[in-house]
Design an enzyme around this catalytic site. Structure first.
Site, short mmCIF file in Angstrom:
data_model
loop_
_atom_site.label_atom_id
_atom_site.label_comp_id
_atom_site.label_asym_id
_atom_site.label_seq_id
_atom_site.Cartn_x
_atom_site.Cartn_y
_atom_site.Cartn_z
N LYS A 67 -2.69 -5.80 17.48
CA LYS A 67 -4.06 -5.43 17.86
C LYS A 67 -4.53 -6.17 19.11
O LYS A 67 -4.01 -7.22 19.47
CB LYS A 67 -5.02 -5.69 16.71
CG LYS A 67 -4.77 -4.79 15.52
CD LYS A 67 -5.88 -3.79 15.35
CE LYS A 67 -5.61 -2.85 14.20
NZ LYS A 67 -6.63 -2.88 13.19
N ARG A 85 -0.39 -4.22 6.76
CA ARG A 85 0.03 -3.11 7.59
C ARG A 85 0.60 -3.72 8.86
O ARG A 85 -0.09 -4.42 9.58
CB ARG A 85 -1.15 -2.19 7.93
CG ARG A 85 -0.66 -0.92 8.64
CD ARG A 85 -1.65 -0.31 9.61
NE ARG A 85 -2.31 -1.19 10.53
CZ ARG A 85 -1.79 -1.60 11.70
NH1 ARG A 85 -0.56 -1.27 12.07
NH2 ARG A 85 -2.49 -2.39 12.49
#
Length: 162
Positions: A108, A142
């Site tokens: 991210k 995840r």
């Protein structure tokens, strides 16, 4: 999509799920995808995310979905600044008891802000964040780099359980 259900879609999604054995993942997101990163503000990001997820979990349980079928996702990176994301990781244990915690920070932008690395070079920061999330109560991670994360978790688990 059931993940990140919107208020208007919630009754339909819950009705469809209540009669099945499927699980549900409730995700927090401030705003909507096209505007969520425009100056998101919280007085207490962990408390607000916790309250939102607790309310959603209560709603789906009242509709007949068993607590063990509920997974919650604090929405790392979804309507949150770097500081908000760091506070969420640090406060993941405050989400305990609402549902199984799913956490996804792999590659991210916040990891890029912290390290200066582009998405394709965020293996180490992603694995480090996954370990920290697991340490603070995340049960589902995840990730993009499954093997590396699995290996790091195996070491962490062995040391924790020794």
């Amino acid at each position: 999509s059931v993940t990140g259900v919107q208020t208007c879609a919630l009754p339909i999604s819950v009705e469809a799920l209540a009669g099945s054995e499927a699980g549900i993942c409730l995700m927090h997101m401030k705003g909507e995808p096209r505007t969520m990163q425009i100056e998101p503000r919280y007085d207490d990001v962990v408390g607000e995310v916790r309250d939102f997820l607790r309310d959603r979990a209560s709603t789906v349980m009242a509709a007949g979905i068993a607590p063990e079928r509920i997974c919650i996702d604090p929405g790392f990176g979804f309507g949150k600044t770097l500081q908000h994301n760091l506070l969420l990781v640090r406060g993941l244990d405050r989400l305990a008891g609402i549902g199984t915690v799913l956490f996804g920070a792999s590659r991210k932008a916040s990891l890029g802000q912290l390290t200066g690395r582009p998405a394709g070079e965020r293996l180490v920061p992603s694995v480090a964040m996954a370990l920290l999330a697991a340490e603070r109560g995340a049960s589902i991670l995840r990730v993009h780099d499954v093997a590396a994360t699995r290996d790091a978790l195996a070491i962490w688990t062995a040391l924790r359980d020794a």
